[in-house]
Design a protein around this motif. Sequence first.
Motif, PDB file in Angstrom:
ATOM      1  N   LEU A 164      33.838 -67.235  14.119  1.00  6.22           N
ATOM      2  CA  LEU A 164      34.345 -66.804  12.816  1.00  6.22           C
ATOM      3  C   LEU A 164      35.854 -66.938  12.776  1.00  6.22           C
ATOM      4  O   LEU A 164      36.527 -66.784  13.791  1.00  6.22           O
ATOM      5  CB  LEU A 164      33.979 -65.344  12.563  1.00  6.22           C
ATOM      6  CG  LEU A 164      32.532 -65.018  12.228  1.00  6.22           C
ATOM      7  CD1 LEU A 164      32.356 -63.505  12.157  1.00  6.22           C
ATOM      8  CD2 LEU A 164      32.107 -65.652  10.908  1.00  6.22           C
ATOM      9  N   TYR A 189      36.324 -63.900   5.585  1.00  2.62           N
ATOM     10  CA  TYR A 189      35.882 -64.558   6.824  1.00  2.62           C
ATOM     11  C   TYR A 189      35.078 -65.824   6.530  1.00  2.62           C
ATOM     12  O   TYR A 189      34.401 -65.905   5.517  1.00  2.62           O
ATOM     13  CB  TYR A 189      35.018 -63.596   7.657  1.00  2.62           C
ATOM     14  CG  TYR A 189      35.769 -62.352   8.053  1.00  2.62           C
ATOM     15  CD1 TYR A 189      36.550 -62.326   9.200  1.00  2.62           C
ATOM     16  CD2 TYR A 189      35.727 -61.217   7.248  1.00  2.62           C
ATOM     17  CE1 TYR A 189      37.263 -61.198   9.549  1.00  2.62           C
ATOM     18  CE2 TYR A 189      36.443 -60.071   7.587  1.00  2.62           C
ATOM     19  CZ  TYR A 189      37.205 -60.072   8.742  1.00  2.62           C
ATOM     20  OH  TYR A 189      37.918 -58.956   9.081  1.00  2.62           O
ATOM     21  N   GLN A 190      35.167 -66.767   7.463  1.00  2.00           N
ATOM     22  CA  GLN A 190      34.396 -68.010   7.357  1.00  2.00           C
ATOM     23  C   GLN A 190      33.898 -68.413   8.735  1.00  2.00           C
ATOM     24  O   GLN A 190      34.522 -68.072   9.743  1.00  2.00           O
ATOM     25  CB  GLN A 190      35.303 -69.148   6.880  1.00  2.00           C
ATOM     26  CG  GLN A 190      35.410 -69.265   5.378  1.00  2.00           C
ATOM     27  CD  GLN A 190      36.379 -70.387   4.998  1.00  2.00           C
ATOM     28  OE1 GLN A 190      36.682 -71.266   5.805  1.00  2.00           O
ATOM     29  NE2 GLN A 190      36.852 -70.325   3.770  1.00  2.00           N
ATOM     30  N   VAL A 191      32.798 -69.171   8.735  1.00  2.15           N
ATOM     31  CA  VAL A 191      32.357 -69.761  10.000  1.00  2.15           C
ATOM     32  C   VAL A 191      33.226 -70.990  10.241  1.00  2.15           C
ATOM     33  O   VAL A 191      33.491 -71.762   9.316  1.00  2.15           O
ATOM     34  CB  VAL A 191      30.863 -70.142   9.911  1.00  2.15           C
ATOM     35  CG1 VAL A 191      30.447 -70.976  11.108  1.00  2.15           C
ATOM     36  CG2 VAL A 191      29.998 -68.879   9.839  1.00  2.15           C
ATOM     37  N   CYS A 217      31.213 -59.838   7.979  1.00  2.00           N
ATOM     38  CA  CYS A 217      31.031 -60.860   9.022  1.00  2.00           C
ATOM     39  C   CYS A 217      29.542 -61.207   9.173  1.00  2.00           C
ATOM     40  O   CYS A 217      29.181 -62.378   9.322  1.00  2.00           O
ATOM     41  CB  CYS A 217      31.597 -60.377  10.353  1.00  2.00           C
ATOM     42  SG  CYS A 217      33.400 -60.269  10.363  1.00  2.00           S
ATOM     43  N   LEU A 221      27.746 -64.875   8.595  1.00  2.00           N
ATOM     44  CA  LEU A 221      26.946 -65.521   9.652  1.00  2.00           C
ATOM     45  C   LEU A 221      25.538 -65.823   9.162  1.00  2.00           C
ATOM     46  O   LEU A 221      24.973 -66.887   9.417  1.00  2.00           O
ATOM     47  CB  LEU A 221      26.882 -64.624  10.899  1.00  2.00           C
ATOM     48  CG  LEU A 221      28.160 -64.515  11.732  1.00  2.00           C
ATOM     49  CD1 LEU A 221      27.979 -63.502  12.862  1.00  2.00           C
ATOM     50  CD2 LEU A 221      28.557 -65.878  12.327  1.00  2.00           C
TER      51      LEU A 221
END
Length: 241
Positions: A164, A189-191, A217, A221
Amino acid sequence: MTGSFWVDLLFPKVCQRCGEGFQTGLSNILCGSCFDSIPAYKDPVCDHCGISLPARAFEDASRPRCRDCGEGDYFLDKVRALGPYEGALRIAHHGFKFEGMESLKSNLAEKMVFCSIPAFWEGVEALVPVPLSAERERERGYNPATLLTAEMAKVTGILPRPILKKTKSIQPQMSLSREERLKNPRGAYQVQPGELLPLKAVLVDDVFTTGATLEECARVLKKAGVAWVGAVVIGRTPHHP
Ligand SMILES: [Zn+2]
Ligand SMILES: [Zn+2]
């Protein structure tokens, strides 16, 4: 006789928990016996925040949840917290996070692994630290969650996977009301692109307050294809503010 022996003798450390002087401890702030006596949450625990409650509190519930977490749907499948975020645990966390006492990380990480029953770890393929923004991490010099993840990986044999990233800074959660805190981490947040994703992942963070950051998070995901997301934290604030 080493130099540190004389330093310890001339300047005994004082435990911030019990007030006793000590010569060898886990850090400059906590004696060994106070660290060892940190109360851990025992099963059964709320599956969304890790707090332990009497067994009968879950008797009529479809899922083991505390009153704060209620019956709502969450992206997080299961959360384990080492213990209530107070007393010796809070002192140890502060030393580790804010006073550069990195020596505490392996002791804390080991306790975090063993606070959960072995079934919690079954099939888990990745330990994912909750990231800081790049700017914040530069300021601090390290991400405490990354350090804990690396130590937990040594104990469990599960791969640390920083998949992440935090793409925008958010307001400090401390300054917000509960309602604002719940919405605040949205979209932060990003992957990381190009990552091969695990089926089961466990997030690692330090303190569970509202759980909003961990929830966000977990949402990210799952949206990317992770089937099961758990989390392990050092402490849970005893009551949501
Ligand atoms: Zn002590
Ligand atoms: Zn709960």
